[in-house]
Design a protein around this motif. Structure first.
Motif, mmCIF file in Angstrom:
data_model
loop_
_atom_site.group_PDB
_atom_site.id
_atom_site.type_symbol
_atom_site.label_atom_id
_atom_site.label_comp_id
_atom_site.label_asym_id
_atom_site.label_seq_id
_atom_site.Cartn_x
_atom_site.Cartn_y
_atom_site.Cartn_z
ATOM 1 N N GLY A 60 -22.446 -54.928 -31.375
ATOM 2 C CA GLY A 60 -21.236 -54.896 -32.183
ATOM 3 C C GLY A 60 -20.093 -54.052 -31.649
ATOM 4 O O GLY A 60 -19.042 -53.961 -32.276
ATOM 5 N N CYS A 61 -20.272 -53.428 -30.510
ATOM 6 C CA CYS A 61 -19.218 -52.607 -29.913
ATOM 7 C C CYS A 61 -18.156 -53.522 -29.289
ATOM 8 O O CYS A 61 -18.485 -54.524 -28.645
ATOM 9 N N ALA A 62 -16.903 -53.182 -29.473
ATOM 10 C CA ALA A 62 -15.824 -53.943 -28.846
ATOM 11 C C ALA A 62 -15.915 -53.774 -27.327
ATOM 12 O O ALA A 62 -16.230 -52.680 -26.842
ATOM 13 N N PRO A 63 -15.657 -54.835 -26.564
ATOM 14 C CA PRO A 63 -15.744 -54.727 -25.102
ATOM 15 C C PRO A 63 -14.904 -53.578 -24.529
ATOM 16 O O PRO A 63 -15.362 -52.861 -23.639
ATOM 17 N N GLU A 64 -13.698 -53.398 -25.031
ATOM 18 C CA GLU A 64 -12.833 -52.329 -24.523
ATOM 19 C C GLU A 64 -13.468 -50.956 -24.732
ATOM 20 O O GLU A 64 -13.402 -50.085 -23.869
ATOM 21 N N LEU A 65 -14.091 -50.761 -25.902
ATOM 22 C CA LEU A 65 -14.738 -49.481 -26.183
ATOM 23 C C LEU A 65 -15.999 -49.320 -25.334
ATOM 24 O O LEU A 65 -16.266 -48.225 -24.820
ATOM 25 N N ALA A 66 -16.753 -50.380 -25.159
ATOM 26 C CA ALA A 66 -17.954 -50.318 -24.318
ATOM 27 C C ALA A 66 -17.598 -49.872 -22.905
ATOM 28 O O ALA A 66 -18.289 -49.046 -22.305
ATOM 29 N N VAL A 67 -16.502 -50.405 -22.375
ATOM 30 C CA VAL A 67 -16.057 -50.020 -21.033
ATOM 31 C C VAL A 67 -15.671 -48.542 -20.995
ATOM 32 O O VAL A 67 -16.016 -47.827 -20.056
ATOM 33 N N ARG A 68 -14.987 -48.073 -22.021
ATOM 34 C CA ARG A 68 -14.611 -46.646 -22.058
ATOM 35 C C ARG A 68 -15.843 -45.756 -22.138
ATOM 36 O O ARG A 68 -15.913 -44.709 -21.491
ATOM 37 N N ILE A 69 -16.817 -46.154 -22.953
ATOM 38 C CA ILE A 69 -18.030 -45.356 -23.118
ATOM 39 C C ILE A 69 -18.806 -45.265 -21.809
ATOM 40 O O ILE A 69 -19.311 -44.203 -21.447
ATOM 41 N N LEU A 70 -18.901 -46.377 -21.092
ATOM 42 C CA LEU A 70 -19.743 -46.434 -19.896
ATOM 43 C C LEU A 70 -18.977 -46.320 -18.581
ATOM 44 O O LEU A 70 -19.533 -46.590 -17.521
ATOM 45 N N ALA A 71 -17.736 -45.900 -18.637
ATOM 46 C CA ALA A 71 -16.948 -45.759 -17.410
ATOM 47 C C ALA A 71 -17.675 -44.823 -16.444
ATOM 48 O O ALA A 71 -18.137 -43.753 -16.832
ATOM 49 N N PRO A 72 -17.810 -45.244 -15.183
ATOM 50 C CA PRO A 72 -18.492 -44.410 -14.198
ATOM 51 C C PRO A 72 -17.778 -43.067 -14.040
ATOM 52 O O PRO A 72 -16.557 -42.984 -14.072
ATOM 53 N N MET A 73 -18.568 -42.037 -13.887
ATOM 54 C CA MET A 73 -18.021 -40.700 -13.660
ATOM 55 C C MET A 73 -17.624 -40.563 -12.202
ATOM 56 O O MET A 73 -18.271 -41.127 -11.325
ATOM 57 N N PRO A 74 -16.562 -39.787 -11.933
ATOM 58 C CA PRO A 74 -16.201 -39.541 -10.534
ATOM 59 C C PRO A 74 -17.322 -38.770 -9.839
ATOM 60 O O PRO A 74 -18.089 -38.067 -10.475
ATOM 61 N N GLU A 75 -17.394 -38.922 -8.541
ATOM 62 C CA GLU A 75 -18.414 -38.202 -7.769
ATOM 63 C C GLU A 75 -18.205 -36.701 -7.931
ATOM 64 O O GLU A 75 -17.097 -36.220 -8.124
#
Length: 80
Positions: A60-75
């Motif tokens: 049920g998570c909106a795609p835009e929010l899912a992307v923000r939640i799982l955005a890769p962390m910088p090295e």
């Protein structure tokens, strides 16, 4: 809920993906409700865990929010 018949894999950090794999990933994202532009941005970064994104959207998570939640962390080195 859409069943996603994909093998469980880890994100391909730092690895180049073939055009076929990027197209396949984009198709799954679009079928799952991602706008085409967002799907394109996600497949451009192999650090995203496609399975985790699709799981959040299935729950049920909106795609835009899912992307923000799982955005890769910088090295780590980039953070210093």
């Amino acid at each position: 809920m859409i069943a996603h018949p994909m093998p469980r894999t880890e994100p391909a950090r730092g690895l180049g993906l073939s055009a076929d794999v990027r197209d396949w990933r984009k198709r799954w994202l679009v079928v799952s409700g991602f706008p085409a532009r967002l799907a394109e941005a996600v497949v451009a970064d192999p650090g995203f865990d496609l399975h985790a994104l699709l799981q959040l959207v299935d729950q049920g998570c909106a795609p835009e929010l899912a992307v923000r939640i799982l955005a890769p962390m910088p090295e780590r080195e980039a953070l210093r």
